[in-house]
Design a protein around this motif. Structure first.
Motif, short mmCIF file in Angstrom:
data_model
loop_
_atom_site.label_atom_id
_atom_site.label_comp_id
_atom_site.label_asym_id
_atom_site.label_seq_id
_atom_site.Cartn_x
_atom_site.Cartn_y
_atom_site.Cartn_z
N ILE A 28 0.00 -1.38 -0.02
CA ILE A 28 0.11 0.08 -0.01
C ILE A 28 0.76 1.25 -0.10
CG2 ILE A 28 -1.93 1.60 1.34
CD1 ILE A 28 -2.61 -1.05 1.93
N ALA A 29 2.04 1.48 0.80
CA ALA A 29 3.27 2.16 0.84
C ALA A 29 3.37 2.46 -0.49
CB ALA A 29 3.58 2.15 1.69
N ASN A 30 3.81 2.00 -1.78
CA ASN A 30 4.27 1.57 -2.75
C ASN A 30 3.57 1.74 -4.02
OD1 ASN A 30 7.56 1.34 -2.00
ND2 ASN A 30 6.84 -0.28 -0.86
N LEU A 31 1.94 2.69 -3.85
CA LEU A 31 0.91 2.14 -4.59
C LEU A 31 1.28 3.98 -5.11
CD1 LEU A 31 -2.31 1.71 -2.99
CD2 LEU A 31 -1.54 0.66 -5.06
N ARG A 32 2.34 5.39 -4.95
CA ARG A 32 2.13 6.21 -5.71
C ARG A 32 2.50 5.97 -6.92
NH1 ARG A 32 -1.07 10.71 -4.22
NH2 ARG A 32 -1.34 10.48 -2.04
N LYS A 44 -8.23 2.86 -10.65
CA LYS A 44 -8.55 3.94 -9.51
C LYS A 44 -9.61 2.82 -9.08
CE LYS A 44 -7.97 8.45 -7.96
NZ LYS A 44 -8.41 9.08 -7.81
N ASN A 45 -10.96 3.12 -8.71
CA ASN A 45 -11.85 2.01 -8.61
C ASN A 45 -10.91 0.55 -8.99
OD1 ASN A 45 -14.47 2.46 -7.79
ND2 ASN A 45 -14.48 0.56 -9.62
N LEU A 50 -9.63 -4.29 -5.18
CA LEU A 50 -8.94 -5.45 -5.07
C LEU A 50 -7.90 -5.47 -4.07
CD1 LEU A 50 -7.37 -5.55 -8.65
CD2 LEU A 50 -8.41 -7.10 -7.54
N ASN A 51 -8.29 -3.82 -2.86
CA ASN A 51 -7.23 -3.74 -2.13
C ASN A 51 -8.47 -4.35 -1.00
OD1 ASN A 51 -4.87 -2.97 -2.85
ND2 ASN A 51 -5.78 -0.48 -2.76
N MET A 117 -3.70 6.36 -0.06
CA MET A 117 -2.77 6.84 -0.53
C MET A 117 -3.01 6.57 -2.41
SD MET A 117 0.27 6.56 0.43
CE MET A 117 1.57 5.59 -0.66
N LEU A 118 -4.78 6.04 -1.81
CA LEU A 118 -4.91 6.33 -3.89
C LEU A 118 -6.14 7.34 -3.91
CD1 LEU A 118 -7.00 2.95 -3.82
CD2 LEU A 118 -4.66 3.75 -5.36
#
Length: 238
Positions: A28-32, A44-45, A50-51, A117-118
């Motif tokens: 999650i921390a590396n999503l950006r 994004k949706n 999926l998350n 993050m998203l």
């Protein structure tokens, strides 16, 4: 407190927990770093749901691994609980709330982190946190309840306890529950926000219906297994 101490003192248990959710947090921390997620609403949706699915599937694995064997790990000393001035109902609900609070703190924190993050809308933020909360309650109740329906007091190995009929059934039902919840929640949002094939009024009707079904299914997953577990424990002889 006994269950918490047992968990903390056994490195084989808390290390597995940290590895599972640590990998999720790292992802999650590396999503950006994936810029296409923030350009296309479709991605994004999709990534949001999926998350959510990953959170639910990870939680279903861990509740089966850690919550299902809780009662069975009392082992040959369980007869002491049977003679103690505490009801089986109170005993199971204590284990349920202990597991639920622990699960909620981790999953809600990761879900909020993922949504931040998203950069999702406030509506998605609230709804995903609500669904994750329902999942934490339902999966914990399912595991604790089925652990009482299918106890194994002859083994002190959690992996062996989980590998039996009850643990397998718990895992299958948990996976099915997560997939149903994500599908019910994700379909109307995807059709409205991304595809635009349904109207705003139809979207809110579908969404309310989906949330109602998820809550009803979650309540059934909590109360029915715990009721059957208490009923089964009362039939045991000491």
């Amino acid at each position: 407190f006994k269950d918490i101490r047992t968990f903390v003192r056994d490195p084989s248990q808390w290390t597995q927990f940290i590895i599972f959710f640590g990998l999720l947090a790292f992802y999650i921390a590396n999503l950006r770093q994936h810029h296409y997620i923030f350009i296309a609403p479709f991605w994004k949706n999709i990534i949001t749901f999926l998350n959510l699915a990953a959170m639910g599937l990870t939680l279903s694995t861990l509740t089966t691994r850690f919550m299902f064997p809780l009662l069975s790990l009392e082992g040959k000393r369980f007869w002491i609980l049977g003679l103690a001035p505490i009801s089986f109902k109170k005993l199971l609900w204590q284990k349920f709330w202990c597991g639920t609070i622990f699960s909620l703190l981790i999953t809600e924190g990761l879900m909020i982190f993922s949504n931040m993050m998203l950069g999702v809308d406030k509506l998605i933020m609230v709804l995903t946190c609500l669904v994750v909360g329902c999942m934490s309650l339902a999966l914990t109740g399912l595991s604790v309840g089925l652990g009482a329906v299918f106890p194994n007091f002859r083994s002190d190995n959690p992996s062996r306890i989980v590998s039996g009929l009850g643990g397998t059934l718990d895992f299958i039902l948990s996976l099915g529950y997560v997939l149903i919840c994500v599908s019910l929640f994700g379909l109307p949002l995807h059709l409205f926000l991304v595809k635009g094939v349904i109207s705003s009024a139809s979207f809110y009707r579908f969404l309310l219906g989906a949330l109602g079904l998820i809550m009803a299914l979650s309540l059934a997953a909590v109360f029915l297994p715990l009721y059957l577990g208490v009923k089964n424990l009362k039939r045991l002889e000491f």
